[in-house]
Each structure stands twice: as structure tokens, then as C-alpha cells.
Design a protein around this motif. Structure first.
Motif, mmCIF file in Angstrom:
data_model
loop_
_atom_site.group_PDB
_atom_site.id
_atom_site.type_symbol
_atom_site.label_atom_id
_atom_site.label_comp_id
_atom_site.label_asym_id
_atom_site.label_seq_id
_atom_site.Cartn_x
_atom_site.Cartn_y
_atom_site.Cartn_z
ATOM 1 N N ARG A 126 0.626 -1.099 -0.154
ATOM 2 C CA ARG A 126 -0.107 -0.175 -0.151
ATOM 3 C C ARG A 126 0.874 1.108 0.122
ATOM 4 O O ARG A 126 1.529 1.482 0.969
ATOM 5 C CB ARG A 126 -0.900 -0.283 1.211
ATOM 6 N N GLU A 128 0.443 5.305 0.235
ATOM 7 C CA GLU A 128 -0.250 6.616 0.815
ATOM 8 C C GLU A 128 0.323 7.651 1.090
ATOM 9 O O GLU A 128 1.652 7.973 1.528
ATOM 10 C CB GLU A 128 -0.640 5.815 2.339
ATOM 11 N N ASN A 130 -0.567 11.565 2.095
ATOM 12 C CA ASN A 130 -1.438 12.066 3.209
ATOM 13 C C ASN A 130 -0.973 13.078 3.439
ATOM 14 O O ASN A 130 0.488 13.643 3.460
ATOM 15 C CB ASN A 130 -0.666 11.480 5.208
ATOM 16 N N ARG A 135 -5.751 11.933 1.213
ATOM 17 C CA ARG A 135 -5.466 10.616 1.798
ATOM 18 C C ARG A 135 -5.700 10.347 0.557
ATOM 19 O O ARG A 135 -6.032 10.506 -0.412
ATOM 20 C CB ARG A 135 -5.890 10.319 2.517
ATOM 21 N N THR A 137 -4.182 6.789 -1.842
ATOM 22 C CA THR A 137 -4.326 5.157 -1.385
ATOM 23 C C THR A 137 -3.811 4.674 -2.834
ATOM 24 O O THR A 137 -4.902 4.660 -3.726
ATOM 25 C CB THR A 137 -4.902 5.153 -0.576
ATOM 26 N N TRP A 138 -2.667 3.941 -2.852
ATOM 27 C CA TRP A 138 -3.045 3.483 -3.992
ATOM 28 C C TRP A 138 -2.462 1.818 -3.362
ATOM 29 O O TRP A 138 -1.739 1.686 -2.648
ATOM 30 C CB TRP A 138 -1.774 2.898 -5.570
ATOM 31 N N GLU A 139 -3.011 0.197 -3.533
ATOM 32 C CA GLU A 139 -2.654 -1.218 -3.113
ATOM 33 C C GLU A 139 -3.037 -1.947 -4.401
ATOM 34 O O GLU A 139 -3.710 -2.544 -5.001
ATOM 35 C CB GLU A 139 -3.971 -1.709 -1.999
#
Length: 184
Positions: A126, A128, A130, A135, A137-139
Motif C-alpha cells: 500500500r 499512501e 497524506n 489522502r 492510496t494505492w494498493e
């Protein structure tokens, strides 16, 4: 072709070229972005090569780290590379800035496993960003260094953002990306 390095498959000559492109026993190329390093060798030799030939790459221990890319406003194409060590494996973190077309720059962030495709399937990562009440996010599943960075970037199979978004999260031209590796 890779029988001497451990491949035991016997194929019809028409199937050979296709298999050789994806064979896990073919030599690994240096996983560092850019075309300057022409090193090739076994998977076991990759970390040794990186530590001796690419001494500027920092390695952080732990499954949850911050990848700090400094001076993201540098002009032109730039790569930031770092290693993360956890779960008995090494992961290469890459942030690449490219100019896709005149005046429009994009950032691409990805995690590669210093390992095989099969080993990479055992992990997830993941990324992230911030910022002030924001926020991003990439998973995903890390790619093996056999696949390399360029294939992921070409297919946008990574965290992709432009300079405007980078500036929303940057602090004095430095961009901190939280990186978490987990097992599946």
C-alpha cells in the motif's frame, strides 16, 4: 536456453521463444530504473550487485516505512529508489517522474519484489500520500523485478499522479510516501 541455470522444461521449437521471455531461470537484469546499468545475473546475486554498484540506495527495515523523495521539483525525468526489507525479503520502491507530453509531468510509484513472480504473489503493498485533510492510496501486488518498472508504468499499473497532486502532498519540495508491505 536456460537449462544450465535450472529450467527443466522441454518445449517444441515454436513454443521456445515465448517461454524464454517469461522463464524464471533467465538472468535477472539490474532492477534500477534507467538504462545505464547493463548488469545481469542470478536472483541470488541481485542484492549483492545493488549494494556494491548502487551504493546510494538506502535500505529501511520494517513492513511500514516512509519513502522520502527529495527535490521533486527537479526538471526533467528523475528516479528515486529505495529498498525496504521485511518478511525475509527485499522490496524495491521506485518513484519515477516522466514528461508524458510537452509540459505535462507525471509521477509513477511502484513496489517490486527482489524475487520471482510466484513469490511476489504472496505479498501486497500500500502506497499512501497524506496531506492537509487529504489522502491518496494505492494498493496492489508487487511485481517481480523480472517484470521491471517500465511495464508497470506503460500500463499505469502503479500509483500515478501529476505535479499538481504532488504539490498538494509535498512539503518544501519533498514528498513522503507511506509504504506498507503485508503478506497474503
Amino acid at each position: 536456453q536456460y537449462a544450465t541455470t535450472g529450467c527443466s522444461l522441454t518445449l517444441h521449437h515454436t513454443e521456445k521463444p515465448e517461454h524464454e521471455d517469461i522463464c524464471e531461470y533467465r538472468p535477472y537484469s539490474c532492477p534500477c530504473p534507467g538504462a545505464s546499468c547493463k548488469w545481469q545475473g542470478s536472483l541470488e546475486a541481485v542484492m549483492s550487485h545493488l549494494m556494491h554498484a548502487h551504493k546510494s540506495i538506502t535500505t529501511l527495515q520494517g513492513e511500514d516505512i516512509v519513502f522520502l523523495a527529495t527535490d521533486i521539483n527537479l526538471p526533467g525525468a528523475v528516479d528515486w529508489v529505495m529498498m525496504q526489507s521485511c518478511f525475509g525479503h527485499h522490496f524495491m520502491l521506485v518513484l519515477e517522474k516522466q514528461e508524458k507530453y510537452e509540459g505535462h509531468q507525471q509521477f509513477f510509484a511502484i513496489v517490486l519484489l527482489i524475487g520471482t513472480r510466484k513469490q511476489a504473489e504472496n505479498f501486497a503493498y500500500r502506497l499512501e500520500l497524506n496531506g492537509n485533510r487529504r489522502r491518496l492510496t494505492w494498493e496492489a501486488t508487487p511485481r517481480s523485478i523480472h517484470d521491471g518498472v517500465s511495464a508497470a508504468i506503460m500500463n499505469s499499473d502503479c500509483l500515478v499522479f501529476d505535479t499538481a497532486i504532488a504539490h498538494l502532498f509535498a512539503d518544501n519540495g519533498n514528498l513522503g510516501i507511506n509504504v506498507t508491505i503485508s503478506t497474503c
